[in-house]
Design an enzyme around this catalytic site. Structure first.
Site, PDB file in Angstrom:
ATOM      1  N   LYS A  44      25.300  37.759  13.096  1.00 62.43           N
ATOM      2  CA  LYS A  44      24.454  38.902  12.745  1.00 62.43           C
ATOM      3  C   LYS A  44      25.123  39.688  11.629  1.00 62.43           C
ATOM      4  O   LYS A  44      26.292  40.083  11.753  1.00 62.43           O
ATOM      5  CB  LYS A  44      24.326  39.819  13.959  1.00 62.43           C
ATOM      6  CG  LYS A  44      22.913  39.942  14.494  1.00 62.43           C
ATOM      7  CD  LYS A  44      22.964  40.732  15.768  1.00 62.43           C
ATOM      8  CE  LYS A  44      21.739  41.570  15.909  1.00 62.43           C
ATOM      9  NZ  LYS A  44      21.813  42.398  17.130  1.00 62.43           N
TER      10      LYS A  44
HETATM   11  C1  E4P Z   1      19.134  43.530  18.722  1.00 58.63           C
HETATM   12  O1  E4P Z   1      19.351  42.613  17.985  1.00 58.63           O
HETATM   13  C2  E4P Z   1      19.255  44.932  18.306  1.00 58.63           C
HETATM   14  O2  E4P Z   1      20.568  45.249  18.003  1.00 58.63           O
HETATM   15  C3  E4P Z   1      18.726  45.797  19.435  1.00 58.63           C
HETATM   16  O3  E4P Z   1      17.458  45.298  19.818  1.00 58.63           O
HETATM   17  C4  E4P Z   1      18.660  47.265  19.093  1.00 58.63           C
HETATM   18  O4  E4P Z   1      18.027  47.941  20.147  1.00 58.63           O
HETATM   19  P1  E4P Z   1      18.114  49.532  20.304  1.00 58.63           P
HETATM   20  O5  E4P Z   1      17.385  50.166  19.176  1.00 58.63           O
HETATM   21  O6  E4P Z   1      17.449  49.804  21.628  1.00 58.63           O
HETATM   22  O7  E4P Z   1      19.568  49.892  20.317  1.00 58.63           O
END
Ligand code: E4P
Length: 217
Positions: free
Chosen positions: A83
């Site tokens: 990522k």
């Molecule tokens: C996943 O890849 C993201 O980091 C995550 O869905 C972010 O979610 P949040 O906005 O609830 O922290």
């Protein structure tokens, strides 16, 4: 639509792996911090539980370090998706890793133009953050629809991964919008099974079945 779990909690992941419905896992630095566990060991353990993509996020912000971190993360298992953030350096890292055959999930996407750049950089996944846009009074799901349209216009292979999912309506709407995947917190995943009419129907069937006095086994 592929269903990913958005958590780094091994106990929960182990339990939900048994459903056979999970196509992958996403983590981020906040989820790793919340788990209180070692990052690399956690990713390795998740990779043993699931065959689908397991997203692990780099921590640096410069190209050289992100690339090294990405290579280290990718070496954990073939199904690690590295990522990287949607920044200039992040997309440069995305292109370099994609060139080496590494899956990349470009995260923190909040606009169609950002998604367009990620696809050009060879991302395997783009993660538009639906809930965080909603929090700002914007329409997070419209971003999913718009990215879907743009990607289809040009037949980009990048998968739209609806992220920052907060409730069942988000999952439903992401599916209706044609998202390729949604990454879902465990509590939202549990809610997907629920409908009061299912509970009520089961109660009636159980009562009527008991009245027959029969047994299947
Ligand atoms: C996943 O890849 C993201 O980091 C995550 O869905 C972010 O979610 P949040 O906005 O609830 O922290």
């Amino acid at each position: 639509m592929k269903l990913f779990l958005d958590t780094a909690e091994i106990r929960v992941l182990r339990e939900l792996a048994e459903t056979g419905l999970i196509d992958g896992v996403t983590t981020n630095p906040s989820l790793i911090a919340k788990s209180g566990r070692d990052f690399l060991a956690t990713i390795a353990e998740i990779c043993e539980l699931f065959e689908g993509p397991v997203s692990a996020e780099v921590a640096a912000s410069d190209f050289e370090t992100m690339l090294k971190e990405g290579e280290k993360l990718a070496a954990i298992a073939d199904h690690v998706a590295v990522k990287v953030p949607l920044t200039r350096e992040g997309l440069r890292t995305c292109a370099a890793l994609a060139d080496k055959g590494v899956m990349v999930n470009v995260t923190l996407c909040f606009s169609v133009n950002q998604a367009l750049l990620a696809a050009k950089a060879g991302a395997s996944f783009i993660s538009p953050f639906v809930g965080r846009l909603d929090d700002q009074g914007a329409d997070g799901m419209q971003l999913i629809r718009d990215i879907r349209e743009v990607y289809d216009n040009y037949a980009f292979g990048t998968e739209v991964l609806a992220a920052s999912i907060r409730n069942g309506a988000h999952v439903r709407d992401a599916a209706l919008a044609g998202a390729d995947c949604a990454t879902i917190p465990p509590n939202v995943f549990a809610d997907l099974y629920q409908h009061p009419l299912t509970d009520k129907g089961l109660e009636i069937f159980a009562r009527d079945w008991a009245a027959t006095g029969q047994k299947i086994l």
